[in-house]
Design a protein around this motif. Sequence first.
Motif, short mmCIF file in Angstrom:
data_model
loop_
_atom_site.label_atom_id
_atom_site.label_comp_id
_atom_site.label_asym_id
_atom_site.label_seq_id
_atom_site.Cartn_x
_atom_site.Cartn_y
_atom_site.Cartn_z
N ALA A 195 -1.67 15.82 30.80
CA ALA A 195 -1.81 14.91 31.97
C ALA A 195 -3.14 13.85 31.69
O ALA A 195 -2.82 12.65 32.35
N THR A 196 -3.94 14.31 31.17
CA THR A 196 -5.28 13.27 30.75
C THR A 196 -4.76 12.39 29.91
O THR A 196 -4.98 11.38 30.21
N ALA A 197 -4.06 12.82 28.60
CA ALA A 197 -3.70 11.92 27.85
C ALA A 197 -2.57 10.76 28.40
O ALA A 197 -2.90 9.63 28.29
N ASN A 198 -1.93 11.15 29.43
CA ASN A 198 -0.92 10.26 30.06
C ASN A 198 -1.64 9.44 30.94
O ASN A 198 -1.32 8.19 31.04
N ASP A 240 -4.10 -1.95 31.61
CA ASP A 240 -5.33 -3.11 31.24
C ASP A 240 -4.83 -4.10 30.42
O ASP A 240 -5.04 -5.30 30.30
N ARG A 241 -3.87 -3.80 29.16
CA ARG A 241 -3.42 -4.72 28.31
C ARG A 241 -2.54 -5.73 29.08
O ARG A 241 -2.45 -6.89 28.85
N MET A 242 -1.59 -4.84 29.98
CA MET A 242 -0.87 -6.06 30.92
C MET A 242 -1.67 -6.92 31.69
O MET A 242 -1.20 -8.13 31.69
N LEU A 243 -2.58 -6.58 32.06
CA LEU A 243 -3.28 -7.48 32.98
C LEU A 243 -4.06 -8.53 31.94
O LEU A 243 -4.14 -9.59 32.68
N GLU A 244 -4.28 -8.21 31.09
CA GLU A 244 -4.83 -9.17 29.99
C GLU A 244 -4.07 -10.19 29.51
O GLU A 244 -4.24 -11.34 29.47
N MET A 245 -2.78 -9.72 29.49
CA MET A 245 -1.56 -10.63 29.14
C MET A 245 -1.61 -11.75 30.19
O MET A 245 -1.26 -12.97 29.92
N PHE A 246 -1.51 -11.42 31.52
CA PHE A 246 -1.46 -12.29 32.67
C PHE A 246 -2.70 -13.13 33.04
O PHE A 246 -2.66 -14.15 33.34
N ARG A 247 -3.96 -12.79 32.42
CA ARG A 247 -5.00 -13.46 32.58
C ARG A 247 -4.88 -14.84 31.55
O ARG A 247 -5.49 -15.73 32.27
N GLY A 248 -4.27 -14.93 30.78
CA GLY A 248 -4.15 -16.09 29.75
C GLY A 248 -5.31 -16.13 29.00
O GLY A 248 -6.27 -15.46 28.94
N PHE A 257 -3.74 3.88 32.01
CA PHE A 257 -4.72 2.85 32.36
C PHE A 257 -4.84 1.97 31.09
O PHE A 257 -5.16 0.73 31.26
N VAL A 258 -4.69 2.07 29.90
CA VAL A 258 -4.94 1.24 28.79
C VAL A 258 -3.87 0.58 28.75
O VAL A 258 -3.93 -0.64 28.41
N VAL A 259 -2.63 0.60 28.97
CA VAL A 259 -1.36 0.16 28.96
C VAL A 259 -1.63 -1.16 30.20
O VAL A 259 -1.28 -2.23 30.14
#
Length: 115
Positions: free
Chosen positions: A70-73, A82-90, A78-80
Motif C-alpha cells: 500500500a505504501t509503494a502504491n 506529480d509528473r502529469m501535473l508537470e506536463m500540464f505546466r508547460g 503521487f509520483v505519477v
Amino acid sequence: MDGMSLLTITVLAVFVGFEVVSKVSSTLHTPLMSGANAIHGIILVGAIIVAGQAADPWVLAVALLAVVLATANLVGGFVVTDRMLEMFRGRQRPPSKVEPASPGSAEAVTKERQP
C-alpha cells in the motif's frame, strides 16, 4: 465461493479495469489519480491497524506485506500525479544570465561606437 469462481472474478475485474483506465483521457487522468491516492491512503491506514492488532504470525506477515504494498502504491501514485501535473505546466525558459558590460570594458566601447 470456491477458488475457481474467485479466480474468474479477479480475471474479469482485471480486464474491465484495464479497459476502463485505457479509455480515460489525459485531462481526466490527474484528478482520477488524486482520488485514487486518497483511497490508497485509507487502505494503508487499515493495513497498519490490522498489523497492530495481529496475534497470529501469519496474519502479521500478510498485514506487513499489505503495508509495504500500500505504501509503494501510494508513493507511486503521487509520483505519477506529480509528473502529469508537470506536463500540464508547460515549458518554462530558464532566466538569461547576461551580465551588463562594465563602463571601461572593450564590449562597452564597441557598443558605443556602433551606429
